[in-house]
Design a protein around this motif. Structure first.
Motif, PDB file in Angstrom:
ATOM      1  N   ILE A  62      38.874  34.874  44.407  1.00 53.87           N
ATOM      2  CA  ILE A  62      37.849  35.780  44.927  1.00 53.87           C
ATOM      3  C   ILE A  62      36.936  34.995  45.864  1.00 53.87           C
ATOM      4  O   ILE A  62      36.449  33.907  45.508  1.00 53.87           O
ATOM      5  N   ARG A  63      36.682  35.543  47.025  1.00 47.41           N
ATOM      6  CA  ARG A  63      35.756  34.952  47.992  1.00 47.41           C
ATOM      7  C   ARG A  63      35.348  36.030  48.992  1.00 47.41           C
ATOM      8  O   ARG A  63      36.077  37.017  49.153  1.00 47.41           O
ATOM      9  N   VAL A  98      34.016  30.176  46.341  1.00 45.69           N
ATOM     10  CA  VAL A  98      35.268  30.766  45.880  1.00 45.69           C
ATOM     11  C   VAL A  98      35.337  30.620  44.362  1.00 45.69           C
ATOM     12  O   VAL A  98      34.789  29.663  43.799  1.00 45.69           O
ATOM     13  N   ALA A  99      35.974  31.572  43.707  1.00 47.15           N
ATOM     14  CA  ALA A  99      36.140  31.545  42.247  1.00 47.15           C
ATOM     15  C   ALA A  99      37.555  31.974  41.905  1.00 47.15           C
ATOM     16  O   ALA A  99      38.229  32.663  42.692  1.00 47.15           O
ATOM     17  N   LYS A 111      46.340  44.223  39.053  1.00 46.18           N
ATOM     18  CA  LYS A 111      45.510  45.422  38.947  1.00 46.18           C
ATOM     19  C   LYS A 111      44.054  45.117  39.295  1.00 46.18           C
ATOM     20  O   LYS A 111      43.413  45.837  40.074  1.00 46.18           O
ATOM     21  N   HIS A 112      43.494  44.033  38.749  1.00 46.12           N
ATOM     22  CA  HIS A 112      42.107  43.683  39.043  1.00 46.12           C
ATOM     23  C   HIS A 112      41.929  43.234  40.496  1.00 46.12           C
ATOM     24  O   HIS A 112      40.881  43.496  41.102  1.00 46.12           O
ATOM     25  N   ALA A 113      42.943  42.576  41.070  1.00 44.76           N
ATOM     26  CA  ALA A 113      42.840  42.164  42.468  1.00 44.76           C
ATOM     27  C   ALA A 113      42.759  43.369  43.397  1.00 44.76           C
ATOM     28  O   ALA A 113      41.998  43.364  44.371  1.00 44.76           O
ATOM     29  N   SER A 131      43.077  37.630  46.449  1.00 49.66           N
ATOM     30  CA  SER A 131      44.452  37.292  46.795  1.00 49.66           C
ATOM     31  C   SER A 131      45.104  36.577  45.621  1.00 49.66           C
ATOM     32  O   SER A 131      44.432  35.884  44.849  1.00 49.66           O
ATOM     33  N   ILE A 132      46.422  36.758  45.506  1.00 50.86           N
ATOM     34  CA  ILE A 132      47.251  36.044  44.534  1.00 50.86           C
ATOM     35  C   ILE A 132      48.338  35.354  45.342  1.00 50.86           C
ATOM     36  O   ILE A 132      49.272  36.010  45.805  1.00 50.86           O
ATOM     37  N   PRO A 133      48.264  34.047  45.567  1.00 49.74           N
ATOM     38  CA  PRO A 133      49.256  33.368  46.404  1.00 49.74           C
ATOM     39  C   PRO A 133      50.650  33.505  45.822  1.00 49.74           C
ATOM     40  O   PRO A 133      50.840  33.423  44.605  1.00 49.74           O
TER      41      PRO A 133
END
Length: 430
Positions: A62-63, A98-99, A111-113, A131-133
């Motif tokens: 998250i950023r 960023v976290a 789902k949360h992203a 994002s999920i790389p």
């Protein structure tokens, strides 16, 4: 008598050697032991790879974060998160903007992203980007990690080593790398601990069982320590892109396209660097394998695979493509008509959004819907320059590029403005 003394002496020496040498196992038993150890190591490496892969796929980045964001705000934002990590900048005494939120499985993370993307749930002035790389299992190996060390992050407050030793019974040593920083880290900075175990199996068990454990009133994140200095994982290598370095100004795009016949997009990025894109990995590998045959001249550039840039899946086509959707075509055949160019583009499966031409027909301005279509049209125009070019060589470039090369301009050296004489100064003063 002499022979008897020699025989007795040899018996004594043999007995001493037998007592001094360690007891060796039978050959069959030793082979069975080595085979069992190899099977155990392979299963342990597979378990480590599975753990790391599942962990990365269940982590959401998250950023940008507001300046006053803390771990408590992240847990309030997503109460179902197993753990959260907030990287800290010691020089500025604040987080890095960023976290990382870690969830139980990849489905919950996705789902949360999707829910958090584009929202302002943390109260910042800018929208959140999640994002999920992408991760491929074959790009991760146990050799990339120090399997006997575990990094425990997101520790809040003063934590004693005994608190961590209670959670990890097989631990040998607990170290706090940032404990000596004191107040220079900021009073809200989360602490980090490194735990060393006797073997890799105990370290992996601690990561699996203690992930999200509450220590000192807050949840903690447990992960294997990654070895620094390792090369980039294979999943960051883009096998549909070739990077050409050492491209001089005399090397034209037509020569490069002849050496790369399967290329679908060629772009120069300055400083002697050009990037060639392909539709499939097989076509890219074929051109890369055939490049040494074309590079007999030492002036030819070197070619390597490019690296994929991890971007958010919610980026729009305009953000990725920029403004390179307009082409300028110069040195066309005298009297070239619009219908000729439109027919040439249609024969190659391309469609122009708008086409403008000069009165003599030697200069054309072509607009396309996307930058991808403009790049494909540029390559087709360069390859079909024999049909369209006039006396001079056909030039095709983006509207922001310069058609006139800098090498053709004369540079004056040592020129300066003439000095004013005393009479001219007097006239100016009057």
């Amino acid at each position: 008598l002499y022979q008897k003394l020699i025989a007795a002496n040899m018996k004594v020496v043999a007995k001493k050697r037998k007592l001094a040498s360690p007891k060796t196992k039978p050959v069959a038993a030793a082979a069975a032991t080595n085979q069992a150890e190899s099977v155990d190591n392979s299963s342990l490496d597979k378990a480590i790879v599975d753990c790391v892969t599942r962990r990365l796929r269940s982590t959401v980045r998250i950023r940008p974060l507001p300046n006053r964001c803390r771990l408590a705000d992240l847990y309030a934002l997503c109460p179902s998160a197993v753990a959260a990590r907030l990287p800290w900048n010691r020089a500025r005494c604040r987080h890095k903007g960023v976290a990382f939120l870690e969830f139980a499985n990849p489905e919950i993370a996705a789902k949360h992203a999707a829910v958090l993307h584009g929202s302002r749930a943390l109260g910042g002035a800018r929208e959140l980007a999640t994002s999920i790389p992408p991760v491929q299992p074959d790009s991760i190996s146990a050799s990339q990690y120090n399997t006997r060390r575990v990094v425990v992050s997101s520790l809040e407050g003063r934590i004693a080593a005994s608190q961590l030793l209670e959670l990890a019974p097989g631990a040998q040593r607990v170290r706090f790398p940032e404990a000596g920083a004191g107040a220079s880290r900021g009073r809200h900075a989360p602490n980090v601990a490194v735990i060393t175990f006797a073997d890799a199996r105990q370290a992996l068990d601690a990561v699996l069982s203690c992930q999200g454990a509450v220590v000192g009133g807050g949840k903690t994140s447990w992960m294997l320590e990654k070895i620094p200095g390792k090369p980039k994982p294979k999943h960051l290598v883009d096998r549909r892109t070739l990077v050409l370095t050492g491209v001089n100004k005399a090397m034209t795009d037509s020569r490069l396209l002849l050496a790369l016949p399967r290329c679908t997009k060629l772009e120069r990025r300055g400083s002697g660097v050009a990037v060639a894109a392909y539709e499939t990995e097989a076509a890219c590998a074929a051109d890369l394998a055939a490049w040494p045959a074309a590079a007999e001249d030492p002036d030819w550039p070197t070619v390597t695979y490019g690296h994929r840039k991890v971007a958010s899946s919610n980026d729009s086509e305009m953000q990725r493509s920029g403004t390179k959707s307009r082409l300028i075509v110069a040195n066309l055949l005298q009297g070239t008509k619009k219908s000729t160019l439109l027919k040439f583009l249609a024969d190659n499966g391309l469609k122009a959004k708008r086409l403008s031409m000069a009165s003599d027909g030697r200069l054309a301005l072509i607009n396309f819907e996307t930058a991808t279509a403009a790049s494909a049209a540029r390559i087709q125009l360069l390859r079909g320059s024999a049909k369209l070019a006039g006396e001079d060589k056909l030039r095709v470039a983006y509207s922001l590029d310069q058609l006139v090369p800098m090498t053709g301009r004369k540079k004056t050296v040592g020129t300066s403005r003439p000095r004013k004489s005393a009479s001219s100064k007097a006239v100016a003063a009057s």
